[in-house]
Design an enzyme around this catalytic site. Structure first.
Site, PDB file in Angstrom:
ATOM      1  CG  ASN A   9      17.704  43.183 -32.464  1.00 28.42           C
ATOM      2  OD1 ASN A   9      17.747  44.403 -31.739  1.00 28.42           O
ATOM      3  ND2 ASN A   9      18.422  42.029 -31.516  1.00 28.42           N
ATOM      4  CE  LYS A  11      22.171  43.286 -31.371  1.00 31.66           C
ATOM      5  NZ  LYS A  11      23.268  42.060 -31.507  1.00 31.66           N
ATOM      6  CG  HIS A  92      19.178  38.677 -29.963  1.00 34.43           C
ATOM      7  ND1 HIS A  92      19.793  38.146 -29.163  1.00 34.43           N
ATOM      8  CD2 HIS A  92      18.886  38.710 -31.088  1.00 34.43           C
ATOM      9  CE1 HIS A  92      20.710  38.685 -29.790  1.00 34.43           C
ATOM     10  NE2 HIS A  92      20.109  39.046 -31.133  1.00 34.43           N
ATOM     11  CD  GLU A  94      23.215  40.927 -28.056  1.00 35.97           C
ATOM     12  OE1 GLU A  94      22.038  41.384 -28.248  1.00 35.97           O
ATOM     13  OE2 GLU A  94      23.618  40.709 -28.846  1.00 35.97           O
ATOM     14  CD  GLU A 162      20.637  37.567 -34.983  1.00 29.68           C
ATOM     15  OE1 GLU A 162      20.879  38.278 -35.663  1.00 29.68           O
ATOM     16  OE2 GLU A 162      20.852  37.535 -33.592  1.00 29.68           O
ATOM     17  N   GLY A 168      28.437  40.809 -33.390  1.00 25.36           N
ATOM     18  CA  GLY A 168      28.839  42.022 -32.901  1.00 25.36           C
ATOM     19  C   GLY A 168      29.910  41.664 -32.640  1.00 25.36           C
ATOM     20  CB  SER A 207      29.077  40.660 -38.192  1.00 24.24           C
ATOM     21  OG  SER A 207      29.875  40.267 -36.457  1.00 24.24           O
TER      22      SER A 207
HETATM   23  P1  13P Z   1      25.229  42.511 -35.317  1.00 25.69           P
HETATM   24  O1  13P Z   1      24.790  42.930 -36.554  1.00 25.69           O
HETATM   25  O2  13P Z   1      26.135  43.880 -34.654  1.00 25.69           O
HETATM   26  O3  13P Z   1      27.246  41.345 -35.592  1.00 25.69           O
HETATM   27  O4  13P Z   1      23.635  41.601 -34.833  1.00 25.69           O
HETATM   28  C1  13P Z   1      23.553  41.201 -35.003  1.00 25.69           C
HETATM   29  C2  13P Z   1      22.514  40.887 -34.018  1.00 25.69           C
HETATM   30  O5  13P Z   1      22.938  40.068 -32.929  1.00 25.69           O
HETATM   31  C3  13P Z   1      21.412  40.826 -34.963  1.00 25.69           C
HETATM   32  O6  13P Z   1      19.969  40.639 -33.886  1.00 25.69           O
END
Ligand code: 13P
Length: 244
Positions: A9, A11, A92, A94, A162, A168, A207
């Site tokens: 992903n 983003k 997601h 976010e 997640e 992150g 992560s």
């Molecule tokens: P990270 O791997 O950067 O922690 O992000 C995970 C994520 O949100 C994937 O959708």
């Protein structure tokens, strides 16, 4: 056991100059043909990535539930499909936070991508407060029930667990916590589906990197990973694909 599914992903990262990274990832994916790999770049790169690298699956990061209409800035399932996406990440954390997406929205989005013949990856996960309060499993199972589409089938539907606090941050749950949550999701899928719930892949995200992927991917009911930061280059993403 299900075939492992490793999804990047990106983003809101990646200009045209990043297409070479998708090419590098496509090459590693080809060398690891026992693993399913997908990259979800920003929507602006879907068409060129799909055209240049037809051997790796390209996905979107969101999709509107309506097929067309007055929804400024949004993309329909037919649009992302025509651009070359074969799947979309949906719900997601976010987007649940920033765009206020609800479980009902996510369910409608999943049904829209399904009707276009695309795959859906529905994301669920608890916040740190919810975990500290001991409600992680009930929150996640509630999101799963609320977001769960009609006609669900492992051929097109994937779930990604997640934990919001692991995204992150470099913090990863204990393997035993991942195992407990994935088992709870598997059992909820059994309640929600008449049959075939074993075939719905459940990804872990948050992560994940080349150093911890092997341990996470060995946890029972972890059928793959949804990877953010460590999916942005072939150097970082390659070891995760190889660990699967
Ligand atoms: P990270 O791997 O950067 O922690 O992000 C995970 C994520 O949100 C994937 O959708």
């Amino acid at each position: 056991a299900n075939r492992k599914f490793i999804v990047g992903n990106w983003k809101m990262n990646g200009l045209r100059s990043a297409l070479g990274d998708i090419g590098g990832i496509a090459k590693i994916a080809e060398q690891n043909s026992g693993v399913d790999v997908a990259i979800c770049p920003p929507a602006t790169l879907i068409a060129s990535a799909a055209a240049e690298f037809p051997d790796v699956a390209i996905g979107a990061q969101d999709c509107h539930q309506a097929s067309s209409g007055a929804h400024t800035g949004c993309l329909s399932s037919d649009m992302i499909k025509e651009a070359g996406a074969s799947l979309s990440i949906l719900g997601h954390s976010e987007r649940r936070a920033d765009q206020h997406e609800t479980d009902a929205d996510v369910k409608a989005k999943a049904e829209a991508v399904r009707s276009a013949g695309l795959g859906a990856i529905i994301c669920v996960g608890e916040t740190e407060e919810e975990r500290d309060a001991g409600s992680a499993v009930s929150v996640v199972c509630g999101q799963l029930s609320g977001s769960f589409p009609e006609g669900a089938d492992g051929d097109w539907l994937t779930i990604a667990y997640e934990p919001v606090w692991a995204i992150g941050t470099g913090r990863v749950p204990e393997a035993s916590d991942v195992e407990e949550m994935h088992a709870a999701i598997r059992s909820k899928l059994g309640e929600l589906m008449a049959d075939g719930s074993e075939n719905v892949r459940i990804l872990y995200g948050g992560s994940m990197n080349g150093g911890n992927a092997a341990e996470l991917l060995a946890v029972p009911n972890v059928d793959g990973g949804l990877v953010g930061g460590a999916s942005l280059s072939a150097e970082k993403f390659g070891p995760i694909i190889e660990a699967a």
